[in-house]
Each structure stands twice: as structure tokens, then as C-alpha cells.
Design a protein around this motif. Structure first.
Motif, PDB file in Angstrom:
ATOM      1  N   THR A  91      55.477  80.424 120.480  1.00  0.00           N
ATOM      2  CA  THR A  91      56.702  80.207 120.837  1.00  0.00           C
ATOM      3  C   THR A  91      57.671  79.919 119.942  1.00  0.00           C
ATOM      4  O   THR A  91      58.884  80.861 119.949  1.00  0.00           O
ATOM      5  N   MET A  92      57.513  79.551 118.900  1.00  0.00           N
ATOM      6  CA  MET A  92      58.510  79.291 117.417  1.00  0.00           C
ATOM      7  C   MET A  92      58.947  80.763 117.003  1.00  0.00           C
ATOM      8  O   MET A  92      59.976  80.951 116.676  1.00  0.00           O
ATOM      9  N   PHE A  93      57.807  81.805 116.734  1.00  0.00           N
ATOM     10  CA  PHE A  93      57.699  82.733 116.284  1.00  0.00           C
ATOM     11  C   PHE A  93      58.866  83.641 117.156  1.00  0.00           C
ATOM     12  O   PHE A  93      59.751  84.379 116.509  1.00  0.00           O
ATOM     13  N   ASN A  94      58.661  83.541 118.569  1.00  0.00           N
ATOM     14  CA  ASN A  94      59.425  84.334 119.580  1.00  0.00           C
ATOM     15  C   ASN A  94      60.900  83.898 119.499  1.00  0.00           C
ATOM     16  O   ASN A  94      61.811  84.480 119.462  1.00  0.00           O
ATOM     17  N   TYR A 132      57.785  69.446 129.247  1.00  0.00           N
ATOM     18  CA  TYR A 132      58.099  69.073 130.751  1.00  0.00           C
ATOM     19  C   TYR A 132      56.956  69.334 131.269  1.00  0.00           C
ATOM     20  O   TYR A 132      56.794  70.608 131.732  1.00  0.00           O
ATOM     21  N   GLY A 133      56.260  68.390 131.859  1.00  0.00           N
ATOM     22  CA  GLY A 133      54.976  68.819 132.540  1.00  0.00           C
ATOM     23  C   GLY A 133      54.071  69.486 131.530  1.00  0.00           C
ATOM     24  O   GLY A 133      53.598  69.240 130.706  1.00  0.00           O
ATOM     25  N   GLN A 134      53.670  70.628 131.927  1.00  0.00           N
ATOM     26  CA  GLN A 134      52.663  71.651 131.002  1.00  0.00           C
ATOM     27  C   GLN A 134      53.532  72.523 130.479  1.00  0.00           C
ATOM     28  O   GLN A 134      53.057  73.658 130.100  1.00  0.00           O
ATOM     29  N   THR A 135      55.065  72.599 130.385  1.00  0.00           N
ATOM     30  CA  THR A 135      55.804  73.540 129.835  1.00  0.00           C
ATOM     31  C   THR A 135      56.513  73.257 128.383  1.00  0.00           C
ATOM     32  O   THR A 135      56.974  72.149 128.435  1.00  0.00           O
ATOM     33  N   LEU A 136      56.270  74.086 127.564  1.00  0.00           N
ATOM     34  CA  LEU A 136      56.948  74.142 126.251  1.00  0.00           C
ATOM     35  C   LEU A 136      58.109  74.697 126.319  1.00  0.00           C
ATOM     36  O   LEU A 136      58.300  75.758 126.659  1.00  0.00           O
ATOM     37  N   PHE A 137      59.261  74.004 125.812  1.00  0.00           N
ATOM     38  CA  PHE A 137      60.573  74.525 125.664  1.00  0.00           C
ATOM     39  C   PHE A 137      60.857  74.384 124.129  1.00  0.00           C
ATOM     40  O   PHE A 137      60.834  73.348 123.422  1.00  0.00           O
ATOM     41  N   ILE A 138      61.320  75.571 123.566  1.00  0.00           N
ATOM     42  CA  ILE A 138      61.864  75.396 122.153  1.00  0.00           C
ATOM     43  C   ILE A 138      63.087  76.129 122.132  1.00  0.00           C
ATOM     44  O   ILE A 138      63.400  77.178 122.769  1.00  0.00           O
ATOM     45  N   GLY A 181      44.866  75.078 120.500  1.00  0.00           N
ATOM     46  CA  GLY A 181      46.115  75.439 121.467  1.00  0.00           C
ATOM     47  C   GLY A 181      47.246  75.294 120.593  1.00  0.00           C
ATOM     48  O   GLY A 181      48.357  75.523 121.317  1.00  0.00           O
ATOM     49  N   ILE A 182      47.423  74.678 119.394  1.00  0.00           N
ATOM     50  CA  ILE A 182      48.378  74.770 118.627  1.00  0.00           C
ATOM     51  C   ILE A 182      49.200  76.033 118.467  1.00  0.00           C
ATOM     52  O   ILE A 182      50.532  75.957 118.289  1.00  0.00           O
ATOM     53  N   CYS A 183      48.421  76.998 118.500  1.00  0.00           N
ATOM     54  CA  CYS A 183      48.976  78.660 118.506  1.00  0.00           C
ATOM     55  C   CYS A 183      50.282  78.716 119.547  1.00  0.00           C
ATOM     56  O   CYS A 183      50.857  79.613 119.318  1.00  0.00           O
ATOM     57  N   LYS A 184      50.080  78.167 120.641  1.00  0.00           N
ATOM     58  CA  LYS A 184      51.118  78.132 121.665  1.00  0.00           C
ATOM     59  C   LYS A 184      52.476  77.712 120.985  1.00  0.00           C
ATOM     60  O   LYS A 184      53.571  78.491 121.428  1.00  0.00           O
ATOM     61  N   VAL A 185      52.550  76.736 120.434  1.00  0.00           N
ATOM     62  CA  VAL A 185      53.748  76.123 119.936  1.00  0.00           C
ATOM     63  C   VAL A 185      54.024  77.521 118.780  1.00  0.00           C
ATOM     64  O   VAL A 185      55.212  77.828 118.826  1.00  0.00           O
ATOM     65  N   ALA A 186      53.338  77.812 117.727  1.00  0.00           N
ATOM     66  CA  ALA A 186      53.564  78.819 116.662  1.00  0.00           C
ATOM     67  C   ALA A 186      53.697  79.916 117.313  1.00  0.00           C
ATOM     68  O   ALA A 186      55.075  80.707 116.925  1.00  0.00           O
TER      69      ALA A 186
END
Length: 180
Positions: free
Chosen positions: A34-37, A91-97, A27-32
């Protein structure tokens, strides 16, 4: 670095041999992704980015980024004349960058052209771990190939086109499992 229990990672989803599996740090790809976008929207130079082997449900084709320790990474370069700050939080289940810098970001428009499609299929199988009569389904995804590019509109009224090339995603079969 490596995704291990000792470093605080837990189990999560991963694509393995055309199926969804579970691994430590999955699931770490969700972070990658988001960071890419965020990096693209901030007009930073993308140095390295790899698409998934199959479509992911959380972004359109061509906007995902996968990482795999020692094989695939997401790398970008601050090509601006001033420093940038990257802020992230969950925050909760939402990643913010968020990315902060001392320049006016351009307007970035994403474009995608589908070049080909391979239909998926459905696998039906008995699962002895399900109660009798229970049915569990998982949606499949067609395989697609497509070209992604962005158009960047700068505050000085100039425009630039940046091509991200063609990505190929294999089909992921749907699944219907039923109890004995």
C-alpha cells in the motif's frame, strides 16, 4: 525493525519455499504494498522495492512490495521541495494510507505487459486434521513475468515515463486437502 511478539506483532501469512506458511509479523507486505502504491501515485522517488516470489491476490503483478528484516526493504525519497506527511489508519479490516504535501500531484497511469506465463498445478493430499469427508481447497496462481511502468502527467502538461523493470513470479500450486 524486526517483527516480534514483544513489539506487538501477531501471526500472519508468509510465502515459504513455494507455499503459504505462518510467521510472526506475516502479512506486513500488505502495508509495504500500500505504501509503495501511495508513494508512486505521489510521484516520490522509489529507492528500493522488491516483488514477492509469487503473485499476491490483492494487487496486480508489478504493484506489490515485499519486505524481510535485514534483507529486503521498501525505501522511497521525498524528491519534492516541500515536506510531506504520511497518515495511516486501520478501520475494521481495511488499511488506509494517505500522503499530504504542498504540491499538485500528477496523474499517474500504471501499465503492465505480461512477458511469460508458467501454468500452475494442483496438489491433492490427505489431511488427518480434517474430519472424515471434509474437503478444503486453496486456489493456485500461475507464474508470470512482466514489465511494469508508469506514465506521469504533470499539471504543466509535460509527461514522463518511469520503468519499474521486469518482475518474475513463480507458480503457486493449488491445494485440495481431504479428511481421512
Amino acid at each position: 525493525g524486526q517483527r516480534t511478539k514483544a513489539r506487538g506483532f501477531g501471526p500472519g501469512p508468509v510465502y515459504v519455499n513455494g507455499n503459504i506458511g505462518t510467521t510472526i509479523g506475516g502479512g506486513i507486505c500488505k502495508v509495504a504494498t500500500t505504501m509503495f502504491n501511495v508513494a508512486v501515485q505521489a510521484d516520490l522517488q522509489i529507492v528500493e522495492r522488491h516483488p514477492h516470489s509469487m503473485l499476491v491476490p490483492y494487487v496486480p503483478p508489478g504493484r506489490d512490495a515485499t519486505i524481510l528484516w535485514s534483507h529486503k526493504d521498501l525505501r522511497f525519497r521525498n524528491n519534492k521541495d516541500t515536506p510531506i506527511v504520511i497518515w495511516s489508519g486501520v478501520y475494521g479490516q481495511t488499511l488506509f494510507i494517505a500522503l499530504y504535501g504542498q504540491y499538485y500531484p500528477p496523474l499517474v497511469e500504471w501499465h503492465y505487459e505480461e512477458l511469460g506465463r508458467n501454468k500452475t498445478w494442483v496438489i491433492k493430499r490427505q489431511n488427518p486434521n480434517l474430519p472424515t469427508g471434509e474437503v478444503r481447497t486453496m486456489e493456485g496462481y500461475d507464474g508470470v513475468s512482466g514489465r511494469t511502468w508508469i506514465q506521469i502527467y504533470y499539471p504543466d502538461q509535460t509527461m514522463q515515463k518511469r520503468d519499474f523493470g521486469v518482475d518474475y513470479y513463480r507458480p503457486m500450486p493449488g491445494l485440495i486437502e481431504y479428511g481421512p
